[in-house]
Write a protein that holds these residues in place. Structure first.
Motif, PDB file in Angstrom:
ATOM      1  N   GLU A 253       0.828  -1.209   0.000  1.00 15.60           N
ATOM      2  CA  GLU A 253       0.000   0.000   0.000  1.00 15.60           C
ATOM      3  C   GLU A 253       0.862   1.259   0.000  1.00 15.60           C
ATOM      4  OE1 GLU A 253      -3.913  -1.643   2.438  1.00 15.60           O
ATOM      5  OE2 GLU A 253      -2.192  -0.860   3.568  1.00 15.60           O
ATOM      6  N   PHE A 254       1.937   1.226   0.799  1.00 16.61           N
ATOM      7  CA  PHE A 254       2.856   2.364   0.846  1.00 16.61           C
ATOM      8  C   PHE A 254       3.473   2.631  -0.528  1.00 16.61           C
ATOM      9  CE2 PHE A 254       7.161   4.041   1.248  1.00 16.61           C
ATOM     10  CZ  PHE A 254       6.936   5.191   1.998  1.00 16.61           C
ATOM     11  N   LYS A 255       3.954   1.558  -1.162  1.00 19.76           N
ATOM     12  CA  LYS A 255       4.575   1.719  -2.485  1.00 19.76           C
ATOM     13  C   LYS A 255       3.558   2.217  -3.500  1.00 19.76           C
ATOM     14  CE  LYS A 255       6.657  -2.402  -2.625  1.00 19.76           C
ATOM     15  NZ  LYS A 255       7.540  -3.495  -3.081  1.00 19.76           N
ATOM     16  N   ASP A 256       2.345   1.694  -3.463  1.00 15.54           N
ATOM     17  CA  ASP A 256       1.295   2.151  -4.381  1.00 15.54           C
ATOM     18  C   ASP A 256       1.026   3.643  -4.203  1.00 15.54           C
ATOM     19  OD1 ASP A 256       0.950  -0.374  -5.447  1.00 15.54           O
ATOM     20  OD2 ASP A 256      -0.932  -0.788  -4.376  1.00 15.54           O
ATOM     21  N   GLU A 257       0.950   4.080  -2.963  1.00 16.32           N
ATOM     22  CA  GLU A 257       0.624   5.479  -2.682  1.00 16.32           C
ATOM     23  C   GLU A 257       1.753   6.433  -3.056  1.00 16.32           C
ATOM     24  OE1 GLU A 257      -0.522   8.360   1.106  1.00 16.32           O
ATOM     25  OE2 GLU A 257      -0.918   6.202   1.240  1.00 16.32           O
ATOM     26  N   PHE A 258       2.973   6.087  -2.703  1.00 19.33           N
ATOM     27  CA  PHE A 258       4.083   7.021  -2.889  1.00 19.33           C
ATOM     28  C   PHE A 258       4.877   6.816  -4.179  1.00 19.33           C
ATOM     29  CE2 PHE A 258       3.186   7.258   1.623  1.00 19.33           C
ATOM     30  CZ  PHE A 258       3.141   8.630   1.819  1.00 19.33           C
ATOM     31  N   TYR A 259       4.796   5.629  -4.773  1.00 12.88           N
ATOM     32  CA  TYR A 259       5.571   5.349  -5.976  1.00 12.88           C
ATOM     33  C   TYR A 259       4.711   4.948  -7.162  1.00 12.88           C
ATOM     34  CZ  TYR A 259       9.609   5.659  -2.963  1.00 12.88           C
ATOM     35  OH  TYR A 259      10.570   6.121  -2.098  1.00 12.88           O
ATOM     36  N   GLY A 260       3.414   4.841  -6.950  1.00 17.82           N
ATOM     37  CA  GLY A 260       2.513   4.476  -8.035  1.00 17.82           C
ATOM     38  C   GLY A 260       2.329   2.971  -8.120  1.00 17.82           C
TER      39      GLY A 260
ATOM     40  N   LYS B 180       2.296  -0.839  -9.871  1.00 21.74           N
ATOM     41  CA  LYS B 180       3.271  -1.587 -10.671  1.00 21.74           C
ATOM     42  C   LYS B 180       3.070  -1.250 -12.139  1.00 21.74           C
ATOM     43  CE  LYS B 180       3.996  -5.497  -7.628  1.00 21.74           C
ATOM     44  NZ  LYS B 180       3.967  -6.938  -7.465  1.00 21.74           N
ATOM     45  N   GLY B 181       4.180  -1.066 -12.838  1.00 27.84           N
ATOM     46  CA  GLY B 181       4.123  -0.730 -14.254  1.00 27.84           C
ATOM     47  C   GLY B 181       4.343   0.749 -14.534  1.00 27.84           C
ATOM     48  N   THR B 182       4.290   1.589 -13.495  1.00 31.84           N
ATOM     49  CA  THR B 182       4.589   3.002 -13.700  1.00 31.84           C
ATOM     50  C   THR B 182       6.102   3.200 -13.624  1.00 31.84           C
ATOM     51  OG1 THR B 182       4.377   3.527 -11.343  1.00 31.84           O
ATOM     52  CG2 THR B 182       2.381   3.748 -12.687  1.00 31.84           C
ATOM     53  N   VAL B 183       6.589   4.236 -14.249  1.00 34.11           N
ATOM     54  CA  VAL B 183       8.035   4.478 -14.321  1.00 34.11           C
ATOM     55  C   VAL B 183       8.654   4.596 -12.932  1.00 34.11           C
ATOM     56  CG1 VAL B 183       9.813   6.102 -15.120  1.00 34.11           C
ATOM     57  CG2 VAL B 183       7.881   5.541 -16.601  1.00 34.11           C
ATOM     58  N   LYS B 184       8.038   5.391 -12.079  1.00 34.95           N
ATOM     59  CA  LYS B 184       8.594   5.621 -10.736  1.00 34.95           C
ATOM     60  C   LYS B 184       8.626   4.320  -9.926  1.00 34.95           C
ATOM     61  CE  LYS B 184       8.103   8.878  -6.901  1.00 34.95           C
ATOM     62  NZ  LYS B 184       7.277   9.954  -6.341  1.00 34.95           N
ATOM     63  N   ARG B 185       7.569   3.531 -10.013  1.00 34.93           N
ATOM     64  CA  ARG B 185       7.505   2.267  -9.258  1.00 34.93           C
ATOM     65  C   ARG B 185       8.508   1.260  -9.813  1.00 34.93           C
ATOM     66  NH1 ARG B 185       3.459  -0.252  -6.160  1.00 34.93           N
ATOM     67  NH2 ARG B 185       4.228  -2.299  -5.548  1.00 34.93           N
ATOM     68  N   ASP B 186       8.608   1.169 -11.140  1.00 32.07           N
ATOM     69  CA  ASP B 186       9.556   0.237 -11.743  1.00 32.07           C
ATOM     70  C   ASP B 186      10.988   0.572 -11.357  1.00 32.07           C
ATOM     71  OD1 ASP B 186       7.458  -1.139 -12.852  1.00 32.07           O
ATOM     72  OD2 ASP B 186       7.772  -0.387 -14.890  1.00 32.07           O
ATOM     73  N   LYS B 187      11.302   1.877 -11.293  1.00 34.00           N
ATOM     74  CA  LYS B 187      12.653   2.288 -10.894  1.00 34.00           C
ATOM     75  C   LYS B 187      12.916   1.882  -9.444  1.00 34.00           C
ATOM     76  CE  LYS B 187      15.802   6.248 -10.546  1.00 34.00           C
ATOM     77  NZ  LYS B 187      16.663   5.482  -9.700  1.00 34.00           N
ATOM     78  N   LEU B 188      11.933   2.072  -8.571  1.00 34.34           N
ATOM     79  CA  LEU B 188      12.073   1.664  -7.174  1.00 34.34           C
ATOM     80  C   LEU B 188      12.355   0.174  -7.072  1.00 34.34           C
ATOM     81  CD1 LEU B 188      11.666   2.249  -4.055  1.00 34.34           C
ATOM     82  CD2 LEU B 188       9.325   1.435  -4.442  1.00 34.34           C
ATOM     83  N   GLU B 189      11.598  -0.631  -7.784  1.00 34.31           N
ATOM     84  CA  GLU B 189      11.764  -2.085  -7.732  1.00 34.31           C
ATOM     85  C   GLU B 189      13.139  -2.500  -8.255  1.00 34.31           C
ATOM     86  OE1 GLU B 189       9.624  -3.841  -6.115  1.00 34.31           O
ATOM     87  OE2 GLU B 189       7.853  -2.583  -6.134  1.00 34.31           O
ATOM     88  N   LYS B 190      13.574  -1.887  -9.363  1.00 31.45           N
ATOM     89  CA  LYS B 190      14.889  -2.208  -9.939  1.00 31.45           C
ATOM     90  C   LYS B 190      16.011  -1.816  -8.975  1.00 31.45           C
ATOM     91  CE  LYS B 190      17.927  -1.465 -13.832  1.00 31.45           C
ATOM     92  NZ  LYS B 190      18.639  -0.343 -14.354  1.00 31.45           N
ATOM     93  N   ASP B 191      15.919  -0.620  -8.419  1.00 31.81           N
ATOM     94  CA  ASP B 191      16.944  -0.153  -7.483  1.00 31.81           C
ATOM     95  C   ASP B 191      17.010  -1.053  -6.252  1.00 31.81           C
ATOM     96  OD1 ASP B 191      17.508   1.909  -9.215  1.00 31.81           O
ATOM     97  OD2 ASP B 191      16.544   3.465  -8.003  1.00 31.81           O
ATOM     98  N   PHE B 192      15.859  -1.516  -5.783  1.00 32.37           N
ATOM     99  CA  PHE B 192      15.841  -2.397  -4.616  1.00 32.37           C
ATOM    100  C   PHE B 192      16.538  -3.714  -4.926  1.00 32.37           C
ATOM    101  CE2 PHE B 192      13.928  -5.890  -2.208  1.00 32.37           C
ATOM    102  CZ  PHE B 192      14.380  -5.542  -0.950  1.00 32.37           C
ATOM    103  N   GLU B 193      16.310  -4.271  -6.100  1.00 32.02           N
ATOM    104  CA  GLU B 193      16.951  -5.541  -6.468  1.00 32.02           C
ATOM    105  C   GLU B 193      18.466  -5.384  -6.510  1.00 32.02           C
ATOM    106  OE1 GLU B 193      15.609  -8.613  -6.632  1.00 32.02           O
ATOM    107  OE2 GLU B 193      13.794  -7.599  -5.961  1.00 32.02           O
ATOM    108  N   GLN B 194      18.957  -4.253  -7.035  1.00 31.71           N
ATOM    109  CA  GLN B 194      20.403  -4.015  -7.056  1.00 31.71           C
ATOM    110  C   GLN B 194      20.939  -3.863  -5.636  1.00 31.71           C
ATOM    111  OE1 GLN B 194      20.637  -0.636  -9.677  1.00 31.71           O
ATOM    112  NE2 GLN B 194      21.065  -1.932 -11.437  1.00 31.71           N
ATOM    113  N   PHE B 195      20.215  -3.144  -4.788  1.00 32.88           N
ATOM    114  CA  PHE B 195      20.623  -2.988  -3.391  1.00 32.88           C
ATOM    115  C   PHE B 195      20.676  -4.352  -2.705  1.00 32.88           C
ATOM    116  CE2 PHE B 195      19.060  -2.991   0.978  1.00 32.88           C
ATOM    117  CZ  PHE B 195      20.070  -2.288   1.602  1.00 32.88           C
ATOM    118  N   LYS B 196      19.652  -5.173  -2.964  1.00 29.16           N
ATOM    119  CA  LYS B 196      19.554  -6.489  -2.333  1.00 29.16           C
ATOM    120  C   LYS B 196      20.738  -7.368  -2.732  1.00 29.16           C
ATOM    121  CE  LYS B 196      16.217  -9.368  -3.528  1.00 29.16           C
ATOM    122  NZ  LYS B 196      14.896  -9.999  -3.655  1.00 29.16           N
TER     123      LYS B 196
END
Length: 99
Positions: free
Chosen positions: A11-18, A20-36
């Motif tokens: 819910e937090f990610k949906d609210e603040f990052y949009g 799934k499939g939006t540019v901002k959300r996809d960037k968050l997910e990609k950055d998290f995978e690299q961090f992980k």
């Protein structure tokens, strides 16, 4: 007693990052995978009792490369990741594809 302003991570990610499939959300997910990935390598290195330099020597790379990877500054090639995991950490690299 239920606190009404608590949100799930989704819910937090949906609210603040949009959604799934939006540019901002996809960037968050990609950055998290690299961090992980960097965090997993760091954790495994510490568990094996290796310094960054020792891991670099065992895997045929440099201390600065390992440092950049652990600190999410560098993307890693698959072949280099294999060497780090298999030669340096004496582990097994497993991949998964989720659709």
């Amino acid at each position: 007693m239920k606190i009404s302003n608590l949100k799930t991570l989704a819910e937090f990610k949906d609210e603040f990052y949009g959604k799934k499939g939006t540019v901002k959300r996809d960037k968050l997910e990609k950055d998290f995978e690299q961090f992980k990935l960097g965090a997993l390598i760091h954790e495994a290195r510490i568990e094996k009792g290796l310094t960054q330099e020792e891991l670099a020597i065992k895997s045929g790379t440099t201390k600065s490369y390992i440092s950049r990877l652990e600190n999410n500054v560098k993307e890693v090639r698959f072949s280099t990741l294999q060497k780090i995991v298999e030669l340096g950490l004496e582990g097994k690299l497993e991949l998964a594809i989720k659709l």
